[in-house]
Design a protein around this motif. Structure first.
Motif, PDB file in Angstrom:
ATOM      1  N   LYS A   1       7.426 -12.742  -2.512  1.00  0.00           N
ATOM      2  CA  LYS A   1       6.942 -12.848  -3.897  1.00  0.00           C
ATOM      3  C   LYS A   1       5.791 -11.886  -4.194  1.00  0.00           C
ATOM      4  O   LYS A   1       5.291 -11.847  -5.310  1.00  0.00           O
ATOM      5  CB  LYS A   1       6.499 -14.289  -4.195  1.00  0.00           C
ATOM      6  N   VAL A   2       5.382 -11.116  -3.182  1.00  0.00           N
ATOM      7  CA  VAL A   2       4.300 -10.153  -3.396  1.00  0.00           C
ATOM      8  C   VAL A   2       4.841  -8.997  -4.232  1.00  0.00           C
ATOM      9  O   VAL A   2       5.844  -8.378  -3.876  1.00  0.00           O
ATOM     10  CB  VAL A   2       3.748  -9.633  -2.048  1.00  0.00           C
ATOM     11  N   SER A   3       4.177  -8.711  -5.345  1.00  0.00           N
ATOM     12  CA  SER A   3       4.637  -7.637  -6.231  1.00  0.00           C
ATOM     13  C   SER A   3       4.398  -6.275  -5.599  1.00  0.00           C
ATOM     14  O   SER A   3       3.437  -6.077  -4.869  1.00  0.00           O
ATOM     15  CB  SER A   3       3.903  -7.715  -7.562  1.00  0.00           C
TER      16      SER A   3
ATOM     17  N   CYS B   1      -1.379  -4.122  -9.678  1.00  0.00           N
ATOM     18  CA  CYS B   1      -1.935  -4.765 -10.878  1.00  0.00           C
ATOM     19  C   CYS B   1      -1.390  -6.190 -11.041  1.00  0.00           C
ATOM     20  O   CYS B   1      -1.843  -6.933 -11.905  1.00  0.00           O
ATOM     21  CB  CYS B   1      -1.669  -3.921 -12.125  1.00  0.00           C
ATOM     22  N   GLN B   2      -0.435  -6.576 -10.207  1.00  0.00           N
ATOM     23  CA  GLN B   2       0.047  -7.965 -10.197  1.00  0.00           C
ATOM     24  C   GLN B   2      -0.442  -8.709  -8.956  1.00  0.00           C
ATOM     25  O   GLN B   2       0.097  -9.742  -8.594  1.00  0.00           O
ATOM     26  CB  GLN B   2       1.577  -8.006 -10.251  1.00  0.00           C
ATOM     27  N   ARG B   3      -1.450  -8.125  -8.302  1.00  0.00           N
ATOM     28  CA  ARG B   3      -2.033  -8.785  -7.138  1.00  0.00           C
ATOM     29  C   ARG B   3      -3.541  -8.847  -7.328  1.00  0.00           C
ATOM     30  O   ARG B   3      -4.106  -8.040  -8.056  1.00  0.00           O
ATOM     31  CB  ARG B   3      -1.738  -7.969  -5.853  1.00  0.00           C
ATOM     32  N   LYS B   4      -4.180  -9.802  -6.661  1.00  0.00           N
ATOM     33  CA  LYS B   4      -5.636  -9.874  -6.718  1.00  0.00           C
ATOM     34  C   LYS B   4      -6.194  -9.431  -5.385  1.00  0.00           C
ATOM     35  O   LYS B   4      -6.008 -10.098  -4.377  1.00  0.00           O
ATOM     36  CB  LYS B   4      -6.065 -11.298  -7.075  1.00  0.00           C
ATOM     37  N   THR B   5      -6.858  -8.288  -5.388  1.00  0.00           N
ATOM     38  CA  THR B   5      -7.330  -7.694  -4.140  1.00  0.00           C
ATOM     39  C   THR B   5      -8.855  -7.633  -4.133  1.00  0.00           C
ATOM     40  O   THR B   5      -9.449  -6.834  -4.851  1.00  0.00           O
ATOM     41  CB  THR B   5      -6.761  -6.269  -3.980  1.00  0.00           C
ATOM     42  N   THR B   6      -9.469  -8.497  -3.331  1.00  0.00           N
ATOM     43  CA  THR B   6     -10.938  -8.472  -3.240  1.00  0.00           C
ATOM     44  C   THR B   6     -11.352  -7.506  -2.132  1.00  0.00           C
ATOM     45  O   THR B   6     -10.514  -6.871  -1.507  1.00  0.00           O
ATOM     46  CB  THR B   6     -11.481  -9.884  -2.911  1.00  0.00           C
ATOM     47  N   LEU B   7     -12.668  -7.426  -1.901  1.00  0.00           N
ATOM     48  CA  LEU B   7     -13.153  -6.507  -0.852  1.00  0.00           C
ATOM     49  C   LEU B   7     -12.994  -7.101   0.538  1.00  0.00           C
ATOM     50  O   LEU B   7     -13.282  -6.459   1.547  1.00  0.00           O
ATOM     51  CB  LEU B   7     -14.632  -6.172  -1.120  1.00  0.00           C
ATOM     52  N   ASN B   8     -12.502  -8.341   0.573  1.00  0.00           N
ATOM     53  CA  ASN B   8     -12.324  -9.053   1.825  1.00  0.00           C
ATOM     54  C   ASN B   8     -11.028  -8.591   2.497  1.00  0.00           C
ATOM     55  O   ASN B   8      -9.964  -9.150   2.256  1.00  0.00           O
ATOM     56  CB  ASN B   8     -12.248 -10.531   1.448  1.00  0.00           C
ATOM     57  N   ASN B   9     -11.136  -7.571   3.315  1.00  0.00           N
ATOM     58  CA  ASN B   9      -9.940  -6.952   3.911  1.00  0.00           C
ATOM     59  C   ASN B   9      -9.768  -7.415   5.362  1.00  0.00           C
ATOM     60  O   ASN B   9     -10.564  -7.066   6.226  1.00  0.00           O
ATOM     61  CB  ASN B   9     -10.078  -5.431   3.833  1.00  0.00           C
ATOM     62  N   TYR B  10      -8.708  -8.178   5.612  1.00  0.00           N
ATOM     63  CA  TYR B  10      -8.443  -8.685   6.968  1.00  0.00           C
ATOM     64  C   TYR B  10      -7.726  -7.651   7.838  1.00  0.00           C
ATOM     65  O   TYR B  10      -7.498  -7.884   9.009  1.00  0.00           O
ATOM     66  CB  TYR B  10      -7.570  -9.949   6.900  1.00  0.00           C
ATOM     67  N   ASN B  11      -7.332  -6.548   7.238  1.00  0.00           N
ATOM     68  CA  ASN B  11      -6.471  -5.602   7.967  1.00  0.00           C
ATOM     69  C   ASN B  11      -7.018  -4.184   8.001  1.00  0.00           C
ATOM     70  O   ASN B  11      -6.267  -3.207   7.963  1.00  0.00           O
ATOM     71  CB  ASN B  11      -5.069  -5.640   7.352  1.00  0.00           C
TER      72      ASN B  11
END
Ligand code: DCP
Ligand code: MG
Length: 368
Positions: free
Chosen positions: A11-13, A17-27
């Motif tokens: 379901k990931v677009s 622009c259809q996702r919410k990406t914060t600065l919290n990057n696990y990867n």
């Protein structure tokens, strides 16, 4: 295993622009490698492969967990074979041999140095590299080179400009810019855009958007003093012009790529600095800071704000989404509906998302 229950890969677009990406990057392990690969393709002017890795990086930045097995990326968009190979190797070996090769590549290393100078892009780097130049020392030593005014300033303030801008410095500069602008245009709105608006703690520059409600009187603003170095690009926007379809469109606002002189309180290390022989004049009490000032007509303010807030990838995907999913054209000035043949007006970013049929994404969730 601690898997986020609401997370469904399929379901990931494909559009950030259809996702919410914060600065919290696990990867970060993976996205750093992708960004090195992407930059190398950018230096080779291979836009397709560059975007392939940037899109993959953006998807992994969005994931709410660290990838530890190939199964974790199953069903995700933008995971082509080249990308999967890099992921697989990082999972197994802890690092990517391809990214490492790039970091050791002579051409990449030279381009990386060259483009770190303000005013030097891929085109200039290419020229210098073809001339046999490999390092900045060699460039500086070559007296036959004709540097632009921008590049000369880039070398002059090089050390300050490569050291990043902190949030505290951004806030200090923001006060100066606001005060200065307001002495010329008391009603003007001055907004920090770019990475700092997305919540970043450091940046390579500070981006400002300036608009003046009411009649246009802002044309002269940039021509009045304030700046150490200033390259003013006059507005080339023509009324009713259709939005640009280019993927990384440069907009037509009047803007200024500037270097600002930020005075800083001297660090007073009393045990050393109180000496009588200490020459105060030799201590530099300022830092050169890169500032982009963009002037926008009030009606275009929301579009300019959305475009200049970024991230770059978020902006690219907004435009790609508009084109392919909505038959609309979006740029930093306007949104044009090709079916209805009308320009869609917007007074806020929220209204632009609504026009596009997208859920609103907050600035700090646009770190795609
Ligand atoms: N931008 C744009 N048109 C341009 C230049 C930039 O629309 N001609 C947008 C995309 C960027 C944003 O403006 O996301 C700010 O540009 P920066 O290069 O300053 O990028 P950031 O502020 O996101 O990162 P940094 O921290 O490196 O400054
Ligand atoms: Mg910036």
């Amino acid at each position: 295993e601690p898997e986020v229950p609401s997370f469904i890969a399929s379901k990931v677009s494909q559009y950030s622009c259809q996702r919410k990406t914060t600065l919290n990057n696990y990867n970060k392990k993976f996205t750093d490698a992708f960004e090195i690969m992407a930059e190398n393709y950018e230096f080779k002017e291979n836009e397709i492969l560059c975007l392939e890795f940037l899109r993959a990086a953006s998807v992994l930045k969005f994931l709410p967990f660290p990838v530890t097995r190939m199964k974790d990326i199953q069903g995700l968009p933008c995971m082509g074979d080249r990308v999967r190979d890099v992921i697989e190797e990082i999972i197994e070996e802890g690092e990517s041999s391809r990214a490492k090769e790039v970091l050791n590549d002579e051409r990449y290393k030279s381009f990386k140095q060259f483009t770190s100078v303000f005013g030097v892009g891929v085109k200039t780097s290419e020229k210098w590299y073809r001339m046999g130049l490999r390092t900045l020392e060699e460039v500086k030593a070559d007296k036959t080179l004709k540097l632009s005014k921008m590049q000369k300033a880039g070398f002059l303030y090089y050390e300050d400009l490569v050291s990043c801008v902190s949030k505290a410095e951004a806030d200090a500069v923001s006060l100066i810019v606001k005060n200065t602008v307001c002495t010329f245009l008391p009603d003007a709105l001055v907004t920090i855009t770019g990475g700092f608006r997305r919540g970043k703690k450091i940046g390579h520059d500070i981006d400002f958007l300036i608009t003046n409600p009411g009649p246009r009187e802002d044309d002269e603003l940039l021509h009045k003093g304030l700046l150490l170095y200033c390259d003013i690009i006059e507005s080339t926007f023509v009324k009713e012009q259709l939005p640009s379809r280019k993927i990384d469109a440069m907009d037509n606002f009047q803007k200024c790529f500037a270097i600002l002189k930020l005075y800083q309180p001297r660090v007073n290390n009393s045990s050393y600095n109180t000496s009588k022989n200490f020459d105060m004049a030799e201590v530099k009490d300022w830092k050169a800071i890169r500032v982009d000032l963009v002037i926008t007509p009030f009606e275009q303010y929301a579009y300019a704000l959305l475009g200049w807030t970024g991230s770059r990838q978020f902006g690219r995907d907004l435009r790609r989404y508009a084109t392919h999913e909505k038959k609309m054209i979006l740029d930093n000035h306007a949104l044009y509906d090709r079916r209805e043949r009308i320009f869609l007006k917007a007074g806020s970013e929220e209204e632009i998302f609504t026009h596009l049929g997208l859920d609103y994404v907050e600035p700090w969730e646009r770190n795609a």
